[in-house]
Design an enzyme around this catalytic site. Sequence first.
Site, short mmCIF file in Angstrom:
data_model
loop_
_atom_site.label_atom_id
_atom_site.label_comp_id
_atom_site.label_asym_id
_atom_site.label_seq_id
_atom_site.Cartn_x
_atom_site.Cartn_y
_atom_site.Cartn_z
N GLY A 1 40.16 44.70 41.55
CA GLY A 1 39.80 44.23 40.56
C GLY A 1 38.50 43.22 39.84
N ASP A 2 38.07 43.35 41.44
CA ASP A 2 36.40 42.81 41.53
C ASP A 2 35.98 44.07 40.38
OD1 ASP A 2 33.86 41.93 42.43
OD2 ASP A 2 33.78 43.23 44.13
N ALA A 3 35.87 44.92 41.45
CA ALA A 3 34.90 45.38 40.23
C ALA A 3 35.64 46.20 38.45
CB ALA A 3 35.33 47.35 40.85
N GLU B 1 33.23 42.99 37.13
CA GLU B 1 32.65 43.21 37.18
C GLU B 1 32.04 44.51 35.98
OE1 GLU B 1 28.41 43.73 38.75
OE2 GLU B 1 30.02 42.48 39.65
N ALA C 1 42.44 42.76 44.62
CA ALA C 1 41.34 42.17 44.80
C ALA C 1 40.35 42.81 44.41
CB ALA C 1 40.92 40.93 45.58
#
Length: 143
Positions: free
Chosen positions: A35-37, A40, A32
């Site tokens: 994955g967040d980056a 984004e 995560a």
Amino acid sequence: MEKSIIDLMAGIKENWALPDVDVRTYSPLVLAYIGDAVYEVVIRSLLVGRGNAQANRLHKEASTLVNAGAQSASLERIKEELTEEEMQVFKRGRNANSATMAKHATMSDYRRATGFEALMGYLYLTGRTERILELAKKGLEED
């Protein structure tokens, strides 16, 4: 765009002599985290690709798309499209015990968003950037 993301990870691995690691052994919260980056970057690239704009306006628009509520809604739109493997990764992320929670999200949205980010991270680390883009596009479609 997908080729450049693949090249970036390959370049990082090569320049820092990183070993090959079985991504399936990674914690769902680590998936995560990356994955967040990745998500984004996808959203920011989409917004910037539409043309020049004020950075503040781009940030505000990105913030409406990259938050727990929006990611949870995206997951609901793509849920039926996920393979069994992708669903397992999502569930691992959703069920992970995180020490934090988003300020402006329900617990269920936050958990689904964490699962969504884990899936994005898993796909990125396994070199499936085309699938990231396919799911992101479907997830952003209006109902």
